[in-house]
Design a protein around this motif. Sequence first.
Motif, PDB file in Angstrom:
ATOM      1  N   PHE A   1      -4.187   2.726 -26.157  1.00  0.00           N
ATOM      2  CA  PHE A   1      -5.418   2.064 -25.741  1.00  0.00           C
ATOM      3  C   PHE A   1      -6.059   2.884 -24.623  1.00  0.00           C
ATOM      4  O   PHE A   1      -5.386   3.249 -23.646  1.00  0.00           O
ATOM      5  CB  PHE A   1      -5.127   0.643 -25.258  1.00  0.00           C
ATOM      6  N   ILE A   2      -7.335   3.166 -24.780  1.00  0.00           N
ATOM      7  CA  ILE A   2      -8.088   3.944 -23.798  1.00  0.00           C
ATOM      8  C   ILE A   2      -9.161   3.047 -23.195  1.00  0.00           C
ATOM      9  O   ILE A   2     -10.023   2.536 -23.909  1.00  0.00           O
ATOM     10  CB  ILE A   2      -8.729   5.192 -24.443  1.00  0.00           C
ATOM     11  N   VAL A   3      -9.070   2.849 -21.894  1.00  0.00           N
ATOM     12  CA  VAL A   3      -9.994   1.972 -21.181  1.00  0.00           C
ATOM     13  C   VAL A   3     -11.160   2.807 -20.655  1.00  0.00           C
ATOM     14  O   VAL A   3     -10.955   3.824 -19.994  1.00  0.00           O
ATOM     15  CB  VAL A   3      -9.278   1.266 -20.025  1.00  0.00           C
ATOM     16  N   GLN A   4     -12.375   2.360 -20.947  1.00  0.00           N
ATOM     17  CA  GLN A   4     -13.568   3.023 -20.440  1.00  0.00           C
ATOM     18  C   GLN A   4     -14.182   2.196 -19.325  1.00  0.00           C
ATOM     19  O   GLN A   4     -14.316   0.971 -19.433  1.00  0.00           O
ATOM     20  CB  GLN A   4     -14.587   3.227 -21.564  1.00  0.00           C
ATOM     21  N   ARG A   5     -14.572   2.885 -18.285  1.00  0.00           N
ATOM     22  CA  ARG A   5     -15.056   2.204 -17.082  1.00  0.00           C
ATOM     23  C   ARG A   5     -16.250   1.298 -17.369  1.00  0.00           C
ATOM     24  O   ARG A   5     -16.449   0.276 -16.713  1.00  0.00           O
ATOM     25  CB  ARG A   5     -15.413   3.263 -16.044  1.00  0.00           C
ATOM     26  N   LYS A   6     -17.055   1.649 -18.330  1.00  0.00           N
ATOM     27  CA  LYS A   6     -18.259   0.881 -18.641  1.00  0.00           C
ATOM     28  C   LYS A   6     -17.925  -0.499 -19.198  1.00  0.00           C
ATOM     29  O   LYS A   6     -18.791  -1.384 -19.264  1.00  0.00           O
ATOM     30  CB  LYS A   6     -19.139   1.656 -19.616  1.00  0.00           C
ATOM     31  N   GLY A   7     -16.675  -0.703 -19.654  1.00  0.00           N
ATOM     32  CA  GLY A   7     -16.287  -2.026 -20.121  1.00  0.00           C
ATOM     33  C   GLY A   7     -15.680  -2.076 -21.506  1.00  0.00           C
ATOM     34  O   GLY A   7     -15.362  -3.161 -22.002  1.00  0.00           O
ATOM     35  N   LEU A   8     -15.476  -0.916 -22.135  1.00  0.00           N
ATOM     36  CA  LEU A   8     -14.902  -0.874 -23.477  1.00  0.00           C
ATOM     37  C   LEU A   8     -13.427  -0.498 -23.431  1.00  0.00           C
ATOM     38  O   LEU A   8     -13.003   0.272 -22.570  1.00  0.00           O
ATOM     39  CB  LEU A   8     -15.633   0.134 -24.355  1.00  0.00           C
ATOM     40  N   ILE A   9     -12.666  -1.037 -24.378  1.00  0.00           N
ATOM     41  CA  ILE A   9     -11.308  -0.564 -24.639  1.00  0.00           C
ATOM     42  C   ILE A   9     -11.292  -0.035 -26.069  1.00  0.00           C
ATOM     43  O   ILE A   9     -11.659  -0.750 -27.016  1.00  0.00           O
ATOM     44  CB  ILE A   9     -10.264  -1.682 -24.470  1.00  0.00           C
ATOM     45  N   ARG A  10     -10.895   1.225 -26.203  1.00  0.00           N
ATOM     46  CA  ARG A  10     -10.841   1.873 -27.519  1.00  0.00           C
ATOM     47  C   ARG A  10      -9.388   2.107 -27.919  1.00  0.00           C
ATOM     48  O   ARG A  10      -8.483   2.084 -27.077  1.00  0.00           O
ATOM     49  CB  ARG A  10     -11.586   3.219 -27.483  1.00  0.00           C
ATOM     50  N   ILE A  11      -9.153   2.336 -29.189  1.00  0.00           N
ATOM     51  CA  ILE A  11      -7.809   2.610 -29.707  1.00  0.00           C
ATOM     52  C   ILE A  11      -7.779   4.003 -30.313  1.00  0.00           C
ATOM     53  O   ILE A  11      -8.619   4.356 -31.147  1.00  0.00           O
ATOM     54  CB  ILE A  11      -7.388   1.573 -30.765  1.00  0.00           C
ATOM     55  N   TYR A  12      -6.790   4.788 -29.876  1.00  0.00           N
ATOM     56  CA  TYR A  12      -6.525   6.096 -30.474  1.00  0.00           C
ATOM     57  C   TYR A  12      -5.273   5.945 -31.326  1.00  0.00           C
ATOM     58  O   TYR A  12      -4.197   5.585 -30.823  1.00  0.00           O
ATOM     59  CB  TYR A  12      -6.317   7.144 -29.387  1.00  0.00           C
ATOM     60  N   ALA A  13      -5.395   6.194 -32.616  1.00  0.00           N
ATOM     61  CA  ALA A  13      -4.265   6.010 -33.533  1.00  0.00           C
ATOM     62  C   ALA A  13      -4.364   7.018 -34.667  1.00  0.00           C
ATOM     63  O   ALA A  13      -5.466   7.331 -35.155  1.00  0.00           O
ATOM     64  CB  ALA A  13      -4.258   4.594 -34.102  1.00  0.00           C
TER      65      ALA A  13
ATOM     66  N   LEU B   1      -9.874   8.433 -32.899  1.00  0.00           N
ATOM     67  CA  LEU B   1     -10.356   7.274 -32.178  1.00  0.00           C
ATOM     68  C   LEU B   1     -10.951   6.292 -33.180  1.00  0.00           C
ATOM     69  O   LEU B   1     -11.843   6.651 -33.960  1.00  0.00           O
ATOM     70  CB  LEU B   1     -11.413   7.701 -31.165  1.00  0.00           C
ATOM     71  N   LEU B   2     -10.445   5.077 -33.196  1.00  0.00           N
ATOM     72  CA  LEU B   2     -10.978   4.091 -34.135  1.00  0.00           C
ATOM     73  C   LEU B   2     -12.428   3.777 -33.786  1.00  0.00           C
ATOM     74  O   LEU B   2     -12.802   3.718 -32.614  1.00  0.00           O
ATOM     75  CB  LEU B   2     -10.144   2.827 -34.114  1.00  0.00           C
ATOM     76  N   PRO B   3     -13.273   3.553 -34.787  1.00  0.00           N
ATOM     77  CA  PRO B   3     -14.718   3.420 -34.517  1.00  0.00           C
ATOM     78  C   PRO B   3     -15.110   2.160 -33.750  1.00  0.00           C
ATOM     79  O   PRO B   3     -16.053   2.187 -32.966  1.00  0.00           O
ATOM     80  CB  PRO B   3     -15.340   3.437 -35.914  1.00  0.00           C
ATOM     81  N   ASN B   4     -14.411   1.067 -33.959  1.00  0.00           N
ATOM     82  CA  ASN B   4     -14.799  -0.194 -33.322  1.00  0.00           C
ATOM     83  C   ASN B   4     -14.001  -0.413 -32.044  1.00  0.00           C
ATOM     84  O   ASN B   4     -12.787  -0.220 -32.012  1.00  0.00           O
ATOM     85  CB  ASN B   4     -14.564  -1.370 -34.271  1.00  0.00           C
ATOM     86  N   PRO B   5     -14.667  -0.843 -30.964  1.00  0.00           N
ATOM     87  CA  PRO B   5     -13.933  -1.146 -29.734  1.00  0.00           C
ATOM     88  C   PRO B   5     -12.932  -2.272 -29.957  1.00  0.00           C
ATOM     89  O   PRO B   5     -13.197  -3.218 -30.696  1.00  0.00           O
ATOM     90  CB  PRO B   5     -15.030  -1.577 -28.758  1.00  0.00           C
TER      91      PRO B   5
END
Length: 428
Positions: free
Chosen positions: A91-103, A107-111
């Motif tokens: 899980f990659i947390v972005q400061r702007k408010g998104l959490i993304r998944i790298y698998a 990087l998966l397209p949907n937050p």
Amino acid sequence: MVNASGPPAQLSRSRRPFRAPSALLLGLIGLAACRDGSEPEVSTRSPRSDAGASPTLFSPSGTLGGVAVVEIDRLTSTPISFAPAPDGRLFIVQRKGLIRIYADGRLLPNPFLDLSEEVTENGEGGLLSMALHPRFAENGRFFVDYTNLEGNTVVASYRPKETDPNLADPQSATTLLAIDQPYSNHNGGQLQFGPDGYLYIGMGDGGSGGDPACNAQRPETLLGKMLRIDVDHPENRTGGRPYAIPPDNPFLGANPLPDEAWAIGLRNPWRFSFDRANGDLWIGDVGQNRREEIDHLPAGTPPGRNFGWKPMEASLCYGDERCPGTTPPCGAPEFVAPVLEYDHDDGDCSVTGGYVYRGRAIPALAGRYLFADYCSGKVWAAAPGANGYDVKKLDLEAPFVVTFGEDQAGEIWLGTLEGKVLRLVPKN
């Protein structure tokens, strides 16, 4: 992580409240110390040595080669935190408010979760960290730390949707803590589960510069402390809290010290970590205007430690300022000394704490604690030696590193202010 005289997403040391600049300038004002004359003079005499030197003030003993940094992806906002899942997802947390998944190498397209409408990036704010419950594979619980639209700290828990493990359920949110922030810098923000199964929360001193309210030493506030709470065992919850207090928390019932406090005297423990091999705690505490420090507590160290801010900045006295009341003087034996510290020569400005390397891909790093300086892009690897720590500089540069992370295999990832997701790899 920002300051008005030099770089990232802001680990400020300005005495004045931070005023948000443009997005581009924001990247150039944070992890550096203030040098605009607004800070009080700092003594050059160390309480532990004669002329400002210290046994923990390091100079690298050489350069460590064989390590490279590769860019994995580039995001539209700062990758501020990483959280590895047992199934290999990162899980990659972005400061702007998104959490993304790298698998599976992409990087998966949907937050996984979008909190952008609830988060402010003003000052050093934003979505700052994520931690997965130790039994995440069973219960799916995860925890986030962010600054809300009023600029105050929120620690909340969530769960994934039952129909899709790659999507969080926004309706599952439960607020655990809401902490007022007097200024927009020094929010801390790191979450980590310790080997004891409790959730640790790093809280900065509330901001401005020089901790004007003495929050780090003041007993009646959660600011400037390392907090520890029990997110399980609802039968032990009291006082209407949505969490329990671990029974061995050192200040439990010691009013006015908060029950949640596990350690005090921290300025801005921006990034801290537990060694997955032995449970040791490592803290990168951002300095005021002279010294950056690394603190180390071996597993089993009794809680209730005082790291000295203020009146101490690493091993130096912070001017002649003391907090009122019972705060010990500079150099008091009850203060925990840093194990490593460095000054602001050669473009260094602000420490980004990292991890002890426990991966297998880069044997030269085995057992070494990795940390970086935000402004200069230097990355160091420290190992205990016969006469203190042996510190080597990695033969690479990674400017504006705001965070480290480790994946499930123990390999090290880095996030930079401008959105780069990096990974350390062996150099061919």
